[in-house]
Motif scaffolding. Structure first.
Motif, PDB file in Angstrom:
ATOM      1  N   HIS A  24      42.994  41.346  28.590  1.00 51.21           N
ATOM      2  CA  HIS A  24      43.503  40.054  29.071  1.00 51.21           C
ATOM      3  C   HIS A  24      44.358  40.184  30.331  1.00 51.21           C
ATOM      4  O   HIS A  24      45.027  39.232  30.733  1.00 51.21           O
ATOM      5  N   GLU A  25      44.326  41.383  30.932  1.00 54.51           N
ATOM      6  CA  GLU A  25      45.042  41.660  32.182  1.00 54.51           C
ATOM      7  C   GLU A  25      46.510  41.254  32.132  1.00 54.51           C
ATOM      8  O   GLU A  25      47.033  40.606  33.030  1.00 54.51           O
ATOM      9  N   ASN A  26      47.177  41.649  31.048  1.00 50.95           N
ATOM     10  CA  ASN A  26      48.585  41.329  30.883  1.00 50.95           C
ATOM     11  C   ASN A  26      49.416  42.596  31.093  1.00 50.95           C
ATOM     12  O   ASN A  26      49.758  43.306  30.148  1.00 50.95           O
ATOM     13  N   ALA A  27      49.709  42.873  32.359  1.00 50.03           N
ATOM     14  CA  ALA A  27      50.450  44.084  32.708  1.00 50.03           C
ATOM     15  C   ALA A  27      51.893  44.032  32.234  1.00 50.03           C
ATOM     16  O   ALA A  27      52.492  45.071  31.941  1.00 50.03           O
ATOM     17  N   LEU A  50      44.635  54.330  29.648  1.00 51.19           N
ATOM     18  CA  LEU A  50      44.543  52.888  29.456  1.00 51.19           C
ATOM     19  C   LEU A  50      45.673  52.172  30.180  1.00 51.19           C
ATOM     20  O   LEU A  50      45.442  51.199  30.909  1.00 51.19           O
ATOM     21  N   LEU A  51      46.878  52.666  30.035  1.00 49.80           N
ATOM     22  CA  LEU A  51      48.025  52.050  30.696  1.00 49.80           C
ATOM     23  C   LEU A  51      47.925  52.191  32.217  1.00 49.80           C
ATOM     24  O   LEU A  51      48.205  51.247  32.954  1.00 49.80           O
ATOM     25  N   SER A  52      47.471  53.335  32.677  1.00 50.42           N
ATOM     26  CA  SER A  52      47.282  53.537  34.110  1.00 50.42           C
ATOM     27  C   SER A  52      46.267  52.546  34.670  1.00 50.42           C
ATOM     28  O   SER A  52      46.456  51.988  35.757  1.00 50.42           O
ATOM     29  N   ALA A  58      46.486  45.526  38.019  1.00 45.77           N
ATOM     30  CA  ALA A  58      47.517  44.578  38.443  1.00 45.77           C
ATOM     31  C   ALA A  58      48.122  44.975  39.799  1.00 45.77           C
ATOM     32  O   ALA A  58      49.121  44.398  40.216  1.00 45.77           O
ATOM     33  N   SER A  59      47.512  45.949  40.458  1.00 53.62           N
ATOM     34  CA  SER A  59      47.998  46.471  41.744  1.00 53.62           C
ATOM     35  C   SER A  59      49.435  46.983  41.657  1.00 53.62           C
ATOM     36  O   SER A  59      50.191  46.905  42.620  1.00 53.62           O
ATOM     37  N   LYS A  62      52.756  51.884  42.166  1.00 54.44           N
ATOM     38  CA  LYS A  62      53.878  52.799  41.921  1.00 54.44           C
ATOM     39  C   LYS A  62      53.898  53.223  40.450  1.00 54.44           C
ATOM     40  O   LYS A  62      54.019  54.402  40.133  1.00 54.44           O
ATOM     41  N   ASN A  63      53.751  52.259  39.545  1.00 52.59           N
ATOM     42  CA  ASN A  63      53.738  52.564  38.109  1.00 52.59           C
ATOM     43  C   ASN A  63      52.536  53.446  37.750  1.00 52.59           C
ATOM     44  O   ASN A  63      52.653  54.365  36.947  1.00 52.59           O
ATOM     45  N   CYS A  64      51.406  53.142  38.355  1.00 48.79           N
ATOM     46  CA  CYS A  64      50.181  53.893  38.106  1.00 48.79           C
ATOM     47  C   CYS A  64      50.362  55.360  38.508  1.00 48.79           C
ATOM     48  O   CYS A  64      50.042  56.269  37.740  1.00 48.79           O
TER      49      CYS A  64
END
Length: 95
Positions: A24-27, A50-52, A58-59, A62-64
């Motif tokens: 559901h693209e809920n980052a 999965l989290l990456s 979600a662009s 930095k988190n990725c």
């Protein structure tokens, strides 16, 4: 709800919830789950990947990158995907 589940290991529930965040693209919620899951399964590559992917979708680059670096630092590696087929009683693997 998950913390009150009547069994010991709740990691599968958290990963299922994380998968729903991806679908559901809920980052935002995925990011909140990220603070819980690494404590539960530090060496489980599927959680990190999965989290990456959620961050990348979600662009949130930095988190990725930070998450991928954590995988490298913690020596967490993902096994490459493969497919199996069985023909005439023989099994073949395609990587």
């Amino acid at each position: 709800m998950i913390t009150e589940a009547p069994f010991q290991s709740k990691s599968l529930l958290w990963k299922t919830f994380l998968g729903a965040c991806s679908k559901h693209e809920n980052a935002e919620i995925g990011d909140r789950i990220s603070n819980i899951l690494p404590d539960i399964e530090l060496n489980e590559p599927s959680t990190y990947v999965l989290l990456s992917n959620i961050y990348a979708s979600a662009s949130m680059w930095k988190n990725c990158i930070e998450l991928r670096n954590k995988m490298v630092e913690g020596s967490v590696t993902k096994q490459p995907g493969s497919s199996w087929i069985q023909l005439a009683g023989l099994s073949y693997e395609k990587r």
